[in-house]
Write a protein that holds these residues in place. Structure first.
Motif, short mmCIF file in Angstrom:
data_model
loop_
_atom_site.label_atom_id
_atom_site.label_comp_id
_atom_site.label_asym_id
_atom_site.label_seq_id
_atom_site.Cartn_x
_atom_site.Cartn_y
_atom_site.Cartn_z
N SER A 146 0.80 -1.22 0.00
CA SER A 146 0.00 0.00 0.00
C SER A 146 0.83 1.27 0.00
N GLY A 147 2.16 1.13 0.13
CA GLY A 147 2.97 2.32 0.31
C GLY A 147 2.83 2.91 1.70
N GLY A 148 2.44 2.07 2.65
CA GLY A 148 2.27 2.54 4.02
C GLY A 148 1.15 3.55 4.15
N LYS A 149 1.39 4.61 4.87
CA LYS A 149 0.37 5.62 5.16
C LYS A 149 -0.15 6.30 3.90
N TYR A 150 0.65 6.30 2.84
CA TYR A 150 0.23 6.97 1.61
C TYR A 150 -0.99 6.28 1.00
N GLY A 151 -1.01 4.96 1.07
CA GLY A 151 -2.15 4.23 0.53
C GLY A 151 -3.39 4.38 1.38
N THR A 152 -3.26 4.22 2.71
CA THR A 152 -4.45 4.30 3.56
C THR A 152 -5.04 5.70 3.56
N ALA A 153 -4.17 6.72 3.46
CA ALA A 153 -4.67 8.10 3.46
C ALA A 153 -5.14 8.55 2.07
N GLY A 154 -4.98 7.69 1.06
CA GLY A 154 -5.45 8.03 -0.28
C GLY A 154 -4.66 9.12 -0.95
N ALA A 155 -3.33 9.08 -0.81
CA ALA A 155 -2.47 10.12 -1.39
C ALA A 155 -2.32 9.89 -2.89
N ASP A 156 -3.39 10.21 -3.64
CA ASP A 156 -3.42 9.89 -5.06
C ASP A 156 -2.57 10.83 -5.91
N PRO A 183 2.07 5.54 -8.02
CA PRO A 183 1.70 4.15 -7.67
C PRO A 183 0.48 4.06 -6.78
N ILE A 184 0.23 5.09 -5.97
CA ILE A 184 -0.97 5.08 -5.13
C ILE A 184 -2.19 5.34 -6.00
N ARG A 185 -2.07 6.26 -6.93
CA ARG A 185 -3.18 6.53 -7.85
C ARG A 185 -3.53 5.29 -8.65
N GLU A 186 -2.51 4.56 -9.12
CA GLU A 186 -2.75 3.33 -9.88
C GLU A 186 -3.40 2.26 -9.00
N PHE A 223 -8.92 -0.64 -7.69
CA PHE A 223 -10.07 -0.95 -6.84
C PHE A 223 -11.28 -0.10 -7.21
N GLY A 224 -11.33 0.30 -8.46
CA GLY A 224 -12.50 1.00 -8.96
C GLY A 224 -12.60 2.45 -8.55
N HIS A 226 -9.28 -11.46 -1.52
CA HIS A 226 -8.53 -10.78 -0.47
C HIS A 226 -8.63 -9.27 -0.71
N GLN A 227 -9.70 -8.70 -0.19
CA GLN A 227 -10.00 -7.30 -0.44
C GLN A 227 -10.87 -6.73 0.67
N TRP A 228 -10.86 -5.41 0.74
CA TRP A 228 -11.72 -4.70 1.68
C TRP A 228 -13.11 -4.58 1.08
N ASN A 229 -14.13 -4.98 1.83
CA ASN A 229 -15.50 -4.79 1.39
C ASN A 229 -16.11 -3.59 2.09
#
Length: 361
Positions: free
Chosen positions: A119-129, A133-136, A141-142, A346-349
């Motif tokens: 996830s790139g750590g905090k960058y992924g969870t915080a949605g740092a688009d 790579p976070i944007r991709e 995930f739609g 294996h995904q977040w619903n």
């Protein structure tokens, strides 16, 4: 001239390890006939878990929080803060603060969102688009709004920390600017160091989140009586450990990380090194972590085709859930344990999560 492949048979040890697991498993697993016995078990089990994970060897220190940067986004502010969790061990995080928050007079519920792998750590969870790579990753995930961003827009103050080995906490061997390194981790390398010193990466991750909980308690914009935690995959693992060890976590969401350890870890030992703690399986299984959380509200998410459930699929999940449910039933709070099963891998619903958090936090 070609040479015939010489190996005709493999002599593996997994069957033997399975036999050992079956003989020695869950020596400290939950057992009680009444709430008094249960509380006695909880005290002893937490002590055992801290010893097994090496948490008792970790050193407390001043938090020394420091604001590094702040950015105004759509409906919330994103602060980057570091805290010290052990002497000279620093945990960076993003803190998402809803617009209109007034420190000192406006104490909001807080929610910790530990990240999973890739996830790139905090960058992924915080949605740092703003980061390619976070944007991709979000696009794969739609383009769904990240969970942490959903929460801050609902009025929660959200904490997105880097776990040891990820984001800005990667060790030297994965600090290049490549996308692979940015979204990768050094969990294995850290756990190799840790277990050789009587510690474990899982224990250190839990410790860091407990120190983050300490920090939340010092903030004048957070309500220390309303702290939740939830994450997916490795974030679910971190949530499970934190909530099991720390009663300040008032409700927890564990997605993609609740199953019998034998099928999902012993038989899948190529999973990330953060999953493996010396002697853990001799003492506990997933159900015992959930029992340590009881009777606080816990939502477990399971995908029907999640490969990490193991070769037996949901049949490796349900017995753990039912054992945990028995603990909640013993304490008279069975409705506080929710098991959400969805069609997927294996995904977040997250479908029942907002209502669950709103009810209990």
């Amino acid at each position: 001239m070609s040479t015939a492949y010489p190996v005709k048979k493999f002599y593996t040890i997994t069957p033997r390890m399975s036999e050992v697991f079956a003989r020695e498993k869950r020596q400290s697993g939950w057992r009680a006939d009444n709430p008094e016995q249960f509380e006695a078990w909880r005290r002893e089990a937490r002590s055992t878990l801290r010893q097994v994970a090496g948490i008792d060897k970790l050193e407390a220190c001043e938090l020394l929080p420091e604001l590094l940067e702040s950015e105004q986004l759509d409906g919330y502010r994103r602060d980057k803060v570091i805290i010290q969790t052990e002497p000279d061990v620093w945990m960076p995080m993003f803190i998402l603060v809803p617009d209109g928050t007034v420190p000192g007079s406006d104490r909001r519920p807080a929610f910790i969102v530990p990240h999973g792998h890739g996830s790139g750590g905090k960058y992924g969870t915080a949605g740092a688009d703003e980061i390619p790579p976070i944007r991709e990753r979000l696009a794969r995930f739609g383009g769904r709004t990240p969970f942490a961003v959903q929460l801050v827009r609902e009025g929660y103050i959200v904490f997105c920390p880097d776990a040891r080995g990820a984001g800005e906490r990667r060790e030297w061997m994965r600090q290049s600017e490549s996308d692979e390194d940015f979204t990768g981790n050094t969990c294995r390398e850290i756990n190799h160091m840790a277990i050789s010193l009587g510690r474990s990466l899982a224990g250190m991750m839990a410790w860091d989140l407990m120190r983050l909980t300490d920090y939340i308690g010092t903030r004048d914009d957070c309500d220390p009586a309303r702290i939740g935690c939830g994450g997916m995959s490795g974030g679910g693992m971190q949530t499970l450990w934190l909530a099991a060890l720390d009663d300040r976590i008032r409700c927890a969401v564990v997605s993609g990380y609740f199953y019998g350890f034998h099928d999902s870890l012993l038989k899948l030992p190529h999973n990330c090194g953060c999953n493996f703690v010396p002697n853990l399986w001799r003492h506990f299984d997933a159900a015992d972590f959930a029992a340590l959380i009881a009777p606080r509200p816990l939502l477990i998410e399971s995908g029907t085709s999640d490969p990490l459930n193991g070769e037996n699929g949901l049949s490796n999940v349900y017995p753990q859930v039912e054992s945990a449910r028995a603990a909640y039933r013993l304490l008279g709070e069975e409705d506080r344990l929710v098991h959400h099963v969805f069609e997927g891998g294996h995904q977040w619903n997250g479908e029942p999560v907002p209502a669950f958090i709103a009810r209990w936090l």
